[in-house]
Write an enzyme that holds these catalytic residues in place. Sequence first.
Site, PDB file in Angstrom:
ATOM      1  N   ASP A   1      -2.970  -1.947  -5.063  1.00  7.85           N
ATOM      2  CA  ASP A   1      -3.399  -0.732  -4.379  1.00  7.85           C
ATOM      3  C   ASP A   1      -4.048   0.218  -5.388  1.00  7.85           C
ATOM      4  OD1 ASP A   1      -3.746   1.559  -2.896  1.00  7.85           O
ATOM      5  OD2 ASP A   1      -1.642   1.767  -2.316  1.00  7.85           O
TER       6      ASP A   1
ATOM      7  N   PHE B   1       0.828  -1.200   0.000  1.00  8.91           N
ATOM      8  CA  PHE B   1       0.000   0.000   0.000  1.00  8.91           C
ATOM      9  C   PHE B   1       0.861   1.248   0.000  1.00  8.91           C
ATOM     10  CE2 PHE B   1      -2.567  -3.368   1.793  1.00  8.91           C
ATOM     11  CZ  PHE B   1      -3.723  -3.253   1.040  1.00  8.91           C
ATOM     12  N   CYS B   2       0.266   2.338  -0.475  1.00 10.28           N
ATOM     13  CA  CYS B   2       0.922   3.636  -0.564  1.00 10.28           C
ATOM     14  C   CYS B   2       1.658   3.944   0.739  1.00 10.28           C
ATOM     15  CB  CYS B   2      -0.134   4.700  -0.853  1.00 10.28           C
ATOM     16  SG  CYS B   2       0.529   6.343  -1.104  1.00 10.28           S
ATOM     17  N   PRO B   3       2.915   4.335   0.656  1.00 10.46           N
ATOM     18  CA  PRO B   3       3.695   4.744  -0.512  1.00 10.46           C
ATOM     19  C   PRO B   3       4.618   3.648  -1.062  1.00 10.46           C
ATOM     20  CG  PRO B   3       4.864   5.461   1.417  1.00 10.46           C
ATOM     21  CD  PRO B   3       3.603   4.737   1.895  1.00 10.46           C
TER      22      PRO B   3
END
Length: 80
Positions: free
Chosen positions: A43, A16-18
């Site tokens: 994501d 997931f981000c980042p």
Amino acid sequence: MEKLTADAQLDASGLFCPEPVMLLHSRMRELASGQVLQVVATDPSTQRDIPKFCTFLGHELLQQSEQNQTYEYFIRKGDS
């Protein structure tokens, strides 16, 4: 949709981000200008982040697709 061939792959599934963009940035440094990287991610934020990444750093987003909540990108490394 045209079938593209990649010089290298990055599987960012489950991240997931980042993290996907951080891994993408690192992987792009390993490629020569003009080479193509295939990225697979799960994501949804990569739909926004990867095109912006390409624009900001001068890479070419050749293809972007989504199937069953899996996102695939083909990116040609720019001159850097």
